[in-house]
Motif scaffolding. Structure first.
Motif, PDB file in Angstrom:
ATOM      1  N   ALA A 193       0.827  -1.203   0.000  1.00 13.57           N
ATOM      2  CA  ALA A 193       0.000   0.000   0.000  1.00 13.57           C
ATOM      3  C   ALA A 193       0.866   1.259   0.000  1.00 13.57           C
ATOM      4  O   ALA A 193       2.074   1.213   0.250  1.00 13.57           O
ATOM      5  N   ILE A 194       0.215   2.376  -0.259  1.00 15.28           N
ATOM      6  CA  ILE A 194       0.854   3.691  -0.324  1.00 15.28           C
ATOM      7  C   ILE A 194       0.552   4.446   0.965  1.00 15.28           C
ATOM      8  O   ILE A 194      -0.611   4.627   1.326  1.00 15.28           O
ATOM      9  N   TYR A 195       1.607   4.905   1.660  1.00 17.27           N
ATOM     10  CA  TYR A 195       1.442   5.604   2.932  1.00 17.27           C
ATOM     11  C   TYR A 195       2.089   6.992   2.849  1.00 17.27           C
ATOM     12  O   TYR A 195       3.096   7.177   2.158  1.00 17.27           O
ATOM     13  N   SER A 196       1.512   7.939   3.576  1.00 16.87           N
ATOM     14  CA  SER A 196       2.044   9.313   3.551  1.00 16.87           C
ATOM     15  C   SER A 196       1.777  10.020   4.866  1.00 16.87           C
ATOM     16  O   SER A 196       0.757   9.780   5.521  1.00 16.87           O
ATOM     17  N   ARG A 197       2.689  10.909   5.238  1.00 15.36           N
ATOM     18  CA  ARG A 197       2.453  11.838   6.341  1.00 15.36           C
ATOM     19  C   ARG A 197       2.151  13.237   5.823  1.00 15.36           C
ATOM     20  O   ARG A 197       1.756  14.112   6.587  1.00 15.36           O
ATOM     21  N   GLN A 198       2.339  13.445   4.512  1.00 14.13           N
ATOM     22  CA  GLN A 198       2.169  14.772   3.933  1.00 14.13           C
ATOM     23  C   GLN A 198       0.843  14.944   3.181  1.00 14.13           C
ATOM     24  O   GLN A 198       0.358  16.060   3.025  1.00 14.13           O
ATOM     25  N   LEU A 199       0.280  13.831   2.730  1.00 12.66           N
ATOM     26  CA  LEU A 199      -0.906  13.888   1.886  1.00 12.66           C
ATOM     27  C   LEU A 199      -2.077  13.195   2.569  1.00 12.66           C
ATOM     28  O   LEU A 199      -1.886  12.229   3.312  1.00 12.66           O
ATOM     29  N   SER A 200      -3.265  13.695   2.299  1.00 12.24           N
ATOM     30  CA  SER A 200      -4.465  12.993   2.767  1.00 12.24           C
ATOM     31  C   SER A 200      -5.124  12.218   1.639  1.00 12.24           C
ATOM     32  O   SER A 200      -5.960  11.343   1.887  1.00 12.24           O
ATOM     33  N   ASN A 201      -4.766  12.503   0.384  1.00 14.39           N
ATOM     34  CA  ASN A 201      -5.189  11.698  -0.762  1.00 14.39           C
ATOM     35  C   ASN A 201      -4.228  11.947  -1.913  1.00 14.39           C
ATOM     36  O   ASN A 201      -3.475  12.936  -1.918  1.00 14.39           O
ATOM     37  N   LEU A 202      -4.251  11.078  -2.894  1.00 20.25           N
ATOM     38  CA  LEU A 202      -3.273  11.140  -3.977  1.00 20.25           C
ATOM     39  C   LEU A 202      -3.495  12.319  -4.914  1.00 20.25           C
ATOM     40  O   LEU A 202      -2.588  12.696  -5.656  1.00 20.25           O
ATOM     41  N   ARG A 206       3.860  10.771 -15.445  1.00 18.52           N
ATOM     42  CA  ARG A 206       3.122  11.977 -15.815  1.00 18.52           C
ATOM     43  C   ARG A 206       3.344  13.164 -14.879  1.00 18.52           C
ATOM     44  O   ARG A 206       3.199  14.312 -15.296  1.00 18.52           O
ATOM     45  N   LEU A 207       3.730  12.895 -13.625  1.00 16.59           N
ATOM     46  CA  LEU A 207       3.995  13.983 -12.682  1.00 16.59           C
ATOM     47  C   LEU A 207       5.490  14.212 -12.453  1.00 16.59           C
ATOM     48  O   LEU A 207       5.865  15.038 -11.628  1.00 16.59           O
ATOM     49  N   GLY A 208       6.289  13.484 -13.199  1.00 18.33           N
ATOM     50  CA  GLY A 208       7.736  13.633 -13.034  1.00 18.33           C
ATOM     51  C   GLY A 208       8.196  13.293 -11.629  1.00 18.33           C
ATOM     52  O   GLY A 208       9.070  13.972 -11.063  1.00 18.33           O
ATOM     53  N   LEU A 209       7.619  12.263 -11.063  1.00 18.84           N
ATOM     54  CA  LEU A 209       7.955  11.884  -9.691  1.00 18.84           C
ATOM     55  C   LEU A 209       9.408  11.441  -9.594  1.00 18.84           C
ATOM     56  O   LEU A 209       9.931  10.765 -10.486  1.00 18.84           O
ATOM     57  N   LYS A 210      10.067  11.823  -8.511  1.00 16.65           N
ATOM     58  CA  LYS A 210      11.432  11.396  -8.235  1.00 16.65           C
ATOM     59  C   LYS A 210      11.351  10.142  -7.367  1.00 16.65           C
ATOM     60  O   LYS A 210      10.933  10.206  -6.216  1.00 16.65           O
ATOM     61  N   ILE A 211      11.739   9.029  -7.941  1.00 13.29           N
ATOM     62  CA  ILE A 211      11.561   7.744  -7.275  1.00 13.29           C
ATOM     63  C   ILE A 211      12.854   7.325  -6.597  1.00 13.29           C
ATOM     64  O   ILE A 211      13.878   7.129  -7.255  1.00 13.29           O
ATOM     65  N   ARG A 212      12.803   7.189  -5.279  1.00 12.83           N
ATOM     66  CA  ARG A 212      13.954   6.748  -4.494  1.00 12.83           C
ATOM     67  C   ARG A 212      13.744   5.293  -4.098  1.00 12.83           C
ATOM     68  O   ARG A 212      12.660   4.909  -3.636  1.00 12.83           O
ATOM     69  N   GLN A 213      14.762   4.488  -4.296  1.00 14.02           N
ATOM     70  CA  GLN A 213      14.698   3.096  -3.868  1.00 14.02           C
ATOM     71  C   GLN A 213      15.476   2.935  -2.568  1.00 14.02           C
ATOM     72  O   GLN A 213      16.661   3.269  -2.495  1.00 14.02           O
ATOM     73  N   LEU A 214      14.777   2.445  -1.542  1.00 12.62           N
ATOM     74  CA  LEU A 214      15.365   2.317  -0.215  1.00 12.62           C
ATOM     75  C   LEU A 214      15.189   0.893   0.307  1.00 12.62           C
ATOM     76  O   LEU A 214      14.216   0.217  -0.037  1.00 12.62           O
ATOM     77  N   PRO A 215      16.098   0.438   1.168  1.00  9.39           N
ATOM     78  CA  PRO A 215      15.876  -0.849   1.830  1.00  9.39           C
ATOM     79  C   PRO A 215      14.539  -0.827   2.559  1.00  9.39           C
ATOM     80  O   PRO A 215      14.125   0.211   3.090  1.00  9.39           O
ATOM     81  N   ARG A 216      13.872  -1.956   2.606  1.00  8.35           N
ATOM     82  CA  ARG A 216      12.529  -2.015   3.193  1.00  8.35           C
ATOM     83  C   ARG A 216      12.481  -1.461   4.614  1.00  8.35           C
ATOM     84  O   ARG A 216      11.521  -0.808   5.004  1.00  8.35           O
ATOM     85  N   GLU A 217      13.537  -1.718   5.390  1.00  8.59           N
ATOM     86  CA  GLU A 217      13.531  -1.290   6.782  1.00  8.59           C
ATOM     87  C   GLU A 217      13.654   0.224   6.939  1.00  8.59           C
ATOM     88  O   GLU A 217      13.441   0.760   8.033  1.00  8.59           O
ATOM     89  N   ARG A 218      13.971   0.931   5.842  1.00  4.80           N
ATOM     90  CA  ARG A 218      14.102   2.391   5.925  1.00  4.80           C
ATOM     91  C   ARG A 218      12.892   3.134   5.358  1.00  4.80           C
ATOM     92  O   ARG A 218      12.822   4.358   5.430  1.00  4.80           O
ATOM     93  N   LEU A 219      11.928   2.415   4.808  1.00  8.17           N
ATOM     94  CA  LEU A 219      10.803   3.074   4.147  1.00  8.17           C
ATOM     95  C   LEU A 219       9.903   3.826   5.125  1.00  8.17           C
ATOM     96  O   LEU A 219       9.450   4.938   4.834  1.00  8.17           O
ATOM     97  N   TYR A 220       9.660   3.254   6.293  1.00  7.21           N
ATOM     98  CA  TYR A 220       8.791   3.922   7.263  1.00  7.21           C
ATOM     99  C   TYR A 220       9.414   5.241   7.715  1.00  7.21           C
ATOM    100  O   TYR A 220       8.736   6.276   7.767  1.00  7.21           O
ATOM    101  N   ALA A 221      10.702   5.230   8.027  1.00  9.90           N
ATOM    102  CA  ALA A 221      11.386   6.463   8.444  1.00  9.90           C
ATOM    103  C   ALA A 221      11.383   7.506   7.332  1.00  9.90           C
ATOM    104  O   ALA A 221      11.361   8.718   7.592  1.00  9.90           O
ATOM    105  N   ALA A 222      11.386   7.047   6.084  1.00  8.26           N
ATOM    106  CA  ALA A 222      11.413   7.971   4.948  1.00  8.26           C
ATOM    107  C   ALA A 222      10.123   8.769   4.800  1.00  8.26           C
ATOM    108  O   ALA A 222      10.087   9.761   4.055  1.00  8.26           O
ATOM    109  N   LEU A 223       9.057   8.377   5.498  1.00  7.71           N
ATOM    110  CA  LEU A 223       7.786   9.111   5.398  1.00  7.71           C
ATOM    111  C   LEU A 223       7.921  10.561   5.842  1.00  7.71           C
ATOM    112  O   LEU A 223       7.105  11.409   5.476  1.00  7.71           O
TER     113      LEU A 223
END
Length: 248
Positions: free
Chosen positions: A94-103, A153-170
């Motif tokens: 799933a997609i999680y965010s601390r900055q957005l309430s919807n996509l 389409r939105l020119g998103l900058k995609i960062r690839q991180l180890p799974r254990e760092r994804l939550y902190a990356a929020l």
């Protein structure tokens, strides 16, 4: 939890099912109760190390397995003569965010994070394509990589991180794509906390595996029927509130 599985069969009329701790084991306890009414006796064998389960199945140390998703199962079929007897459940990415309430709030050029490992990245990219944020070459299939992206389409900058760092990356990215197990360890639940969730009928739905030679055995159909029973469906819905999804 440690269950030793490398032992002889307990009895010919008891079906031994290998699972991992957590969701699969919890659901199989419900299946076990339903199966009793069908005169099918189940013994749930919990493995701390999931890499041992398919080998144990191939070596007749267990009779069935419920722990892996479709692509993982397909990869292991190259090593073992196993068959997909039916679907189990989907543990949704799933997609999680601390900055957005919807996509719809996603800004052009925003940074996002996905798993760094090949399997996790491919699954995340498929999810993002399903939400029309990306498209990639058809040939990529379920093995998509960043190099396969044909439209962003939105020119998103995609960062690839180890799974254990994804939550902190929020704290640093617009959103992160996190699988069910890692999300649960961080206290996140897809149905409650996500902006977008994988469909129940995802290619990554769980597989009930048996040996190819046993595929036509009557107990296999009985086991699938118990797994797909109304009682089990009710347990999944009420216990997990759609954070575990049914593809059947």
């Amino acid at each position: 939890m440690l269950i030793i599985t490398l032992q002889p069969a307990v009895a010919e009329d008891i079906i031994r099912i290998g699972v991992t701790p957590g969701v699969y084991a919890e659901i199989l306890e419900q299946v076990k109760n339903v199966a009793v009414a069908q005169d099918l006796k189940l013994n749930i064998v919990v493995f701390d190390d999931k890499t041992r389960i398919d080998e144990a199945l191939a070596q007749h140390k267990i009779d069935a397995a419920s722990f892996e998703d479709g692509p993982s199962f397909a990869a292991n079929r190259q090593r073992y003569a196993l068959a997909n007897a039916g679907s189990t459940v989907t543990l949704p990415m799933a997609i999680y965010s601390r900055q957005l309430s919807n996509l719809t709030q996603l800004q052009r050029g925003a940074s996002i994070a996905i798993p760094a490992d090949a399997a996790g990245a491919a699954r995340a990219l498929v999810l993002l394509q399903n939400f029309t944020l990306l498209t990639f070459a058809d040939r990529a299939g379920l093995h998509a990589k960043l190099a396969d992206i044909t439209s962003n389409r939105l020119g998103l900058k995609i960062r690839q991180l180890p799974r254990e760092r994804l939550y902190a990356a929020l704290d640093k990215v617009a959103f992160a794509v996190i699988d069910s197990n890692d999300a649960a360890r961080a206290g996140l639940y897809p149905a409650r906390d996500s902006l977008g969730i994988e469909d129940a009928r995802s290619p990554w739905q769980g597989v009930l595996a048996v040996r190819e030679a046993d595929r036509a055995q009557p107990w296999v159909a009985q086991l699938v029927k118990a797994c797909h029973s109304d009682t089990v469906a009710h347990f999944i819905l009420t216990h997990y509130q759609d954070s575990v999804r049914r593809p059947w």
